[in-house]
Design an enzyme around this catalytic site. Structure first.
Site, PDB file in Angstrom:
ATOM      1  N   GLN A   1      87.733  -8.873   5.103  1.00 28.52           N
ATOM      2  CA  GLN A   1      87.693  -7.490   4.605  1.00 28.52           C
ATOM      3  C   GLN A   1      88.409  -7.426   3.259  1.00 28.52           C
ATOM      4  O   GLN A   1      89.597  -7.746   3.175  1.00 28.52           O
ATOM      5  CB  GLN A   1      88.349  -6.538   5.605  1.00 28.52           C
ATOM      6  CG  GLN A   1      88.265  -5.089   5.150  1.00 28.52           C
ATOM      7  CD  GLN A   1      88.833  -4.092   6.141  1.00 28.52           C
ATOM      8  OE1 GLN A   1      89.747  -3.330   5.835  1.00 28.52           O
ATOM      9  NE2 GLN A   1      88.295  -4.068   7.338  1.00 28.52           N
TER      10      GLN A   1
ATOM     11  N   TYR B   1      98.582   1.518   9.573  1.00 28.49           N
ATOM     12  CA  TYR B   1      98.191   2.886   9.203  1.00 28.49           C
ATOM     13  C   TYR B   1      98.963   3.913  10.048  1.00 28.49           C
ATOM     14  O   TYR B   1      98.830   3.959  11.270  1.00 28.49           O
ATOM     15  CB  TYR B   1      96.680   3.097   9.372  1.00 28.49           C
ATOM     16  CG  TYR B   1      95.824   2.119   8.578  1.00 28.49           C
ATOM     17  CD1 TYR B   1      96.339   1.407   7.499  1.00 28.49           C
ATOM     18  CD2 TYR B   1      94.489   1.912   8.899  1.00 28.49           C
ATOM     19  CE1 TYR B   1      95.559   0.514   6.773  1.00 28.49           C
ATOM     20  CE2 TYR B   1      93.695   1.025   8.172  1.00 28.49           C
ATOM     21  CZ  TYR B   1      94.250   0.320   7.120  1.00 28.49           C
ATOM     22  OH  TYR B   1      93.468  -0.560   6.403  1.00 28.49           O
TER      23      TYR B   1
ATOM     24  N   TYR C   1      86.179  -2.666   1.832  1.00 30.39           N
ATOM     25  CA  TYR C   1      87.071  -1.506   1.984  1.00 30.39           C
ATOM     26  C   TYR C   1      87.110  -0.704   0.698  1.00 30.39           C
ATOM     27  O   TYR C   1      86.747  -1.202  -0.369  1.00 30.39           O
ATOM     28  CB  TYR C   1      88.444  -1.909   2.513  1.00 30.39           C
ATOM     29  CG  TYR C   1      89.453  -2.616   1.619  1.00 30.39           C
ATOM     30  CD1 TYR C   1      90.023  -2.002   0.501  1.00 30.39           C
ATOM     31  CD2 TYR C   1      89.912  -3.884   1.955  1.00 30.39           C
ATOM     32  CE1 TYR C   1      90.994  -2.634  -0.260  1.00 30.39           C
ATOM     33  CE2 TYR C   1      90.878  -4.535   1.201  1.00 30.39           C
ATOM     34  CZ  TYR C   1      91.418  -3.898   0.090  1.00 30.39           C
ATOM     35  OH  TYR C   1      92.380  -4.515  -0.655  1.00 30.39           O
TER      36      TYR C   1
ATOM     37  N   THR D   1      90.366   4.471   8.508  1.00 31.70           N
ATOM     38  CA  THR D   1      91.376   5.405   9.040  1.00 31.70           C
ATOM     39  C   THR D   1      92.724   5.286   8.330  1.00 31.70           C
ATOM     40  O   THR D   1      93.754   5.663   8.882  1.00 31.70           O
ATOM     41  CB  THR D   1      91.604   5.133  10.550  1.00 31.70           C
ATOM     42  OG1 THR D   1      92.090   3.786  10.695  1.00 31.70           O
ATOM     43  CG2 THR D   1      90.340   5.300  11.368  1.00 31.70           C
ATOM     44  N   TRP D   2      92.726   4.748   7.107  1.00 24.58           N
ATOM     45  CA  TRP D   2      93.983   4.373   6.447  1.00 24.58           C
ATOM     46  C   TRP D   2      95.050   5.476   6.474  1.00 24.58           C
ATOM     47  O   TRP D   2      96.187   5.243   6.850  1.00 24.58           O
ATOM     48  CB  TRP D   2      93.693   3.936   5.003  1.00 24.58           C
ATOM     49  CG  TRP D   2      94.899   3.386   4.282  1.00 24.58           C
ATOM     50  CD1 TRP D   2      96.155   3.191   4.789  1.00 24.58           C
ATOM     51  CD2 TRP D   2      94.931   2.936   2.937  1.00 24.58           C
ATOM     52  NE1 TRP D   2      96.976   2.641   3.836  1.00 24.58           N
ATOM     53  CE2 TRP D   2      96.252   2.482   2.691  1.00 24.58           C
ATOM     54  CE3 TRP D   2      93.988   2.871   1.911  1.00 24.58           C
ATOM     55  CZ2 TRP D   2      96.639   1.980   1.455  1.00 24.58           C
ATOM     56  CZ3 TRP D   2      94.388   2.361   0.697  1.00 24.58           C
ATOM     57  CH2 TRP D   2      95.695   1.928   0.468  1.00 24.58           C
TER      58      TRP D   2
ATOM     59  N   ASP E   1      87.457   1.251  11.664  1.00 24.36           N
ATOM     60  CA  ASP E   1      88.405   0.302  11.088  1.00 24.36           C
ATOM     61  C   ASP E   1      89.799   0.914  11.059  1.00 24.36           C
ATOM     62  O   ASP E   1      90.019   1.955  10.447  1.00 24.36           O
ATOM     63  CB  ASP E   1      87.979  -0.052   9.657  1.00 24.36           C
ATOM     64  CG  ASP E   1      88.939  -1.052   9.027  1.00 24.36           C
ATOM     65  OD1 ASP E   1      88.909  -2.217   9.440  1.00 24.36           O
ATOM     66  OD2 ASP E   1      89.739  -0.646   8.153  1.00 24.36           O
TER      67      ASP E   1
ATOM     68  N   LEU F   1      84.320   3.688  -1.944  1.00 24.58           N
ATOM     69  CA  LEU F   1      84.190   4.823  -2.873  1.00 24.58           C
ATOM     70  C   LEU F   1      85.311   4.781  -3.910  1.00 24.58           C
ATOM     71  O   LEU F   1      85.564   5.783  -4.593  1.00 24.58           O
ATOM     72  CB  LEU F   1      84.236   6.146  -2.095  1.00 24.58           C
ATOM     73  CG  LEU F   1      83.217   6.249  -0.934  1.00 24.58           C
ATOM     74  CD1 LEU F   1      83.423   7.535  -0.148  1.00 24.58           C
ATOM     75  CD2 LEU F   1      81.795   6.186  -1.481  1.00 24.58           C
TER      76      LEU F   1
HETATM   77  N1  LIG Z   1      92.192  -4.217   4.475  1.00 24.85           N
HETATM   78  C1  LIG Z   1      92.833  -3.534   3.557  1.00 24.85           C
HETATM   79  O1  LIG Z   1      93.784  -4.019   2.924  1.00 24.85           O
HETATM   80  C2  LIG Z   1      92.374  -2.130   3.259  1.00 24.85           C
HETATM   81  C3  LIG Z   1      92.818  -1.474   2.081  1.00 24.85           C
HETATM   82  C4  LIG Z   1      92.335  -0.198   1.824  1.00 24.85           C
HETATM   83  C5  LIG Z   1      91.453   0.414   2.718  1.00 24.85           C
HETATM   84  N2  LIG Z   1      91.064  -0.233   3.854  1.00 24.85           N
HETATM   85  C6  LIG Z   1      90.113   0.391   4.813  1.00 24.85           C
HETATM   86  O2  LIG Z   1      89.020   0.974   4.102  1.00 24.85           O
HETATM   87  C7  LIG Z   1      88.912   2.346   4.440  1.00 24.85           C
HETATM   88  C8  LIG Z   1      88.345   3.146   3.290  1.00 24.85           C
HETATM   89  O3  LIG Z   1      89.102   2.984   2.137  1.00 24.85           O
HETATM   90  P1  LIG Z   1      89.853   4.176   1.368  1.00 24.85           P
HETATM   91  O4  LIG Z   1      90.161   5.269   2.291  1.00 24.85           O
HETATM   92  O5  LIG Z   1      90.947   3.537   0.609  1.00 24.85           O
HETATM   93  O6  LIG Z   1      88.832   4.634   0.261  1.00 24.85           O
HETATM   94  P2  LIG Z   1      87.319   5.182   0.160  1.00 24.85           P
HETATM   95  O7  LIG Z   1      86.643   5.182   1.467  1.00 24.85           O
HETATM   96  O8  LIG Z   1      86.740   4.432  -0.965  1.00 24.85           O
HETATM   97  O9  LIG Z   1      87.555   6.677  -0.352  1.00 24.85           O
HETATM   98  C9  LIG Z   1      88.088   7.678   0.456  1.00 24.85           C
HETATM   99  C10 LIG Z   1      88.115   8.949  -0.370  1.00 24.85           C
HETATM  100  O10 LIG Z   1      86.787   9.356  -0.644  1.00 24.85           O
HETATM  101  C11 LIG Z   1      86.606  10.698  -0.247  1.00 24.85           C
HETATM  102  N3  LIG Z   1      85.250  10.832   0.313  1.00 24.85           N
HETATM  103  C12 LIG Z   1      84.751  10.246   1.426  1.00 24.85           C
HETATM  104  N4  LIG Z   1      83.468  10.600   1.616  1.00 24.85           N
HETATM  105  C13 LIG Z   1      83.151  11.420   0.602  1.00 24.85           C
HETATM  106  C14 LIG Z   1      81.978  12.122   0.266  1.00 24.85           C
HETATM  107  N5  LIG Z   1      80.868  12.043   1.009  1.00 24.85           N
HETATM  108  N6  LIG Z   1      81.982  12.885  -0.853  1.00 24.85           N
HETATM  109  C15 LIG Z   1      83.103  12.975  -1.608  1.00 24.85           C
HETATM  110  N7  LIG Z   1      84.253  12.343  -1.336  1.00 24.85           N
HETATM  111  C16 LIG Z   1      84.275  11.563  -0.233  1.00 24.85           C
HETATM  112  C17 LIG Z   1      87.656  10.962   0.793  1.00 24.85           C
HETATM  113  O11 LIG Z   1      88.052  12.321   0.755  1.00 24.85           O
HETATM  114  P3  LIG Z   1      87.833  13.318   2.041  1.00 24.85           P
HETATM  115  O12 LIG Z   1      88.719  12.812   3.124  1.00 24.85           O
HETATM  116  O13 LIG Z   1      88.201  14.619   1.478  1.00 24.85           O
HETATM  117  O14 LIG Z   1      86.385  13.220   2.389  1.00 24.85           O
HETATM  118  C18 LIG Z   1      88.801  10.093   0.312  1.00 24.85           C
HETATM  119  O15 LIG Z   1      89.573  10.761  -0.658  1.00 24.85           O
HETATM  120  C19 LIG Z   1      90.334   2.730   4.830  1.00 24.85           C
HETATM  121  O16 LIG Z   1      90.366   3.897   5.604  1.00 24.85           O
HETATM  122  C20 LIG Z   1      90.769   1.517   5.613  1.00 24.85           C
HETATM  123  O17 LIG Z   1      90.252   1.570   6.931  1.00 24.85           O
HETATM  124  C21 LIG Z   1      91.486  -1.508   4.123  1.00 24.85           C
END
Ligand SMILES: NC(=O)c1ccc[n+]([C@@H]2O[C@H](COP(=O)([O-])OP(=O)(O)OC[C@H]3O[C@@H](n4cnc5c(N)ncnc54)[C@H](OP(=O)(O)O)[C@@H]3O)[C@@H](O)[C@H]2O)c1
Length: 272
Positions: A158, A48, A186, A14-15, A43, A189
């Site tokens: 994580q 966030y 995390y 949910t970032w 998550d 993608l």
């Molecule tokens: N602990 C930490 O320090 C930390 C750091 C970073 C992230 N996180 C956690 O990890 C989560 C995920 O990471 P993230 O948001 O950075 O990156 P991610 O999940 O690797 O990528 C998200 C991106 O991928 C796109 N996407 C998702 N599903 C898709 C699909 N089926 N086809 C094409 N594109 C797709 C999304 O666009 P659309 O919205 O257009 O689908 C968005 O632009 C975060 O929300 C957070 O909860 C934790």
């Protein structure tokens, strides 16, 4: 394989949620759709949207709290003895629940780890959190943590892990596996940047899947790993849920290994 801790191996992040009021209904609907499809691990973090994402999650889980495994995170600057208790209470209020299933220290900051662990342990005894863990901890941090009183209760770490960012496979992932601590991946993608890679496109065509599904299918084949991709797009959410059914054949696995080689030596932990 589901980790004994986590009810599912694929959840939703949910970032960037809760930042704009006008996106709220769409974000809540996306998380609810994910829950309907069995993506029941959510998550979030107090960081966030400065609490906004937790409010979105609160709306999404209203009336179905018991079906959800809820992960949230405390800012390092709130991770002091008193600060962590107050931060947790604020998170519970925004999430509109009485407990967080897994509460993580978002990254290491200036507060001594022992103080944070003691506060987590008190929150756990009070039933406000069911388990605690960490985020963005490398092997040396984990070693230090588990040597502290109560530190071996750490339930997850994580970290950034994706096909394009495989550094954790050198030392951290084996370390966690040896101790039965799940790794939460995390940005699996690569924040979407990974998805234009030609090797993923080729694999997706061969498997009648999408590049995102191939990336998640690869991740789900890694033992001891739970992943939290993010999307607010219902088409993408359905694709993420369907990735659980994708089996990567040997030739696809081999092609991915060639295009995204495993680390051949130690690397600093990647962070976003
Ligand atoms: N602990 C930490 O320090 C930390 C750091 C970073 C992230 N996180 C956690 O990890 C989560 C995920 O990471 P993230 O948001 O950075 O990156 P991610 O999940 O690797 O990528 C998200 C991106 O991928 C796109 N996407 C998702 N599903 C898709 C699909 N089926 N086809 C094409 N594109 C797709 C999304 O666009 P659309 O919205 O257009 O689908 C968005 O632009 C975060 O929300 C957070 O909860 C934790």
């Amino acid at each position: 394989m589901t980790s004994p801790l986590f009810p599912v191996r694929l959840g939703l992040g949910t970032w960037t949620m809760g930042e704009r009021r006008r996106d709220r209904a769409r974000e809540v609907a996306a998380l609810r759709l994910g829950l309907d499809l069995g993506l029941t691990l959510l998550d979030t973090a107090e960081m966030y949207g400065e609490g906004g994402a937790e409010e979105v999650v609160g709306d999404a889980i209203a009336g179905r709290r018991d079906d959800v495994f809820l992960v949230s995170k405390v800012y390092p600057h709130n991770a002091s003895s008193r600060g962590v208790v107050a931060a947790c209470e604020r998170s519970l209020g925004r999430l509109r629940t009485d407990r967080i299933d897994l509460y993580l220290l978002h990254w290491r900051g200036g507060v001594p780890l022992a103080e944070t662990v003691a506060a987590f342990t008190r929150l756990q005894r009070a039933g406000k959190i069911l388990r605690w863990g960490v985020s963005n901890f490398d092997v040396a941090d984990m070693e230090e943590l588990v040597a502290l009183p109560g530190g071996d209760a750490c339930a997850a770490n994580q970290v950034y892990f994706s096909l394009g960012e495989r550094g954790v496979e050198w030392a951290l992932l084996p370390w966690l596996r040896a101790r039965g601590v799940p790794l939460m991946a995390y940005s699996p993608l690569g924040q979407g940047r990974l998805l234009g890679h030609p090797a993923l496109a080729r694999a997706a065509t061969a498997l009648a899947a999408t590049p995102a599904q191939v990336a998640l299918g690869w991740m789900l084949a890694q033992q001891g790993v739970v992943a939290v991709p993010q999307s607010a797009n219902p088409v993408h959410i359905r694709q993420i849920a369907a990735a659980r059914e994708l089996a990567l054949d040997r030739s696809t696995q081999a092609a991915l290994e060639t295009a995204f080689p495993a680390p051949t030596g130690p690397r600093a932990l990647a962070m976003l």
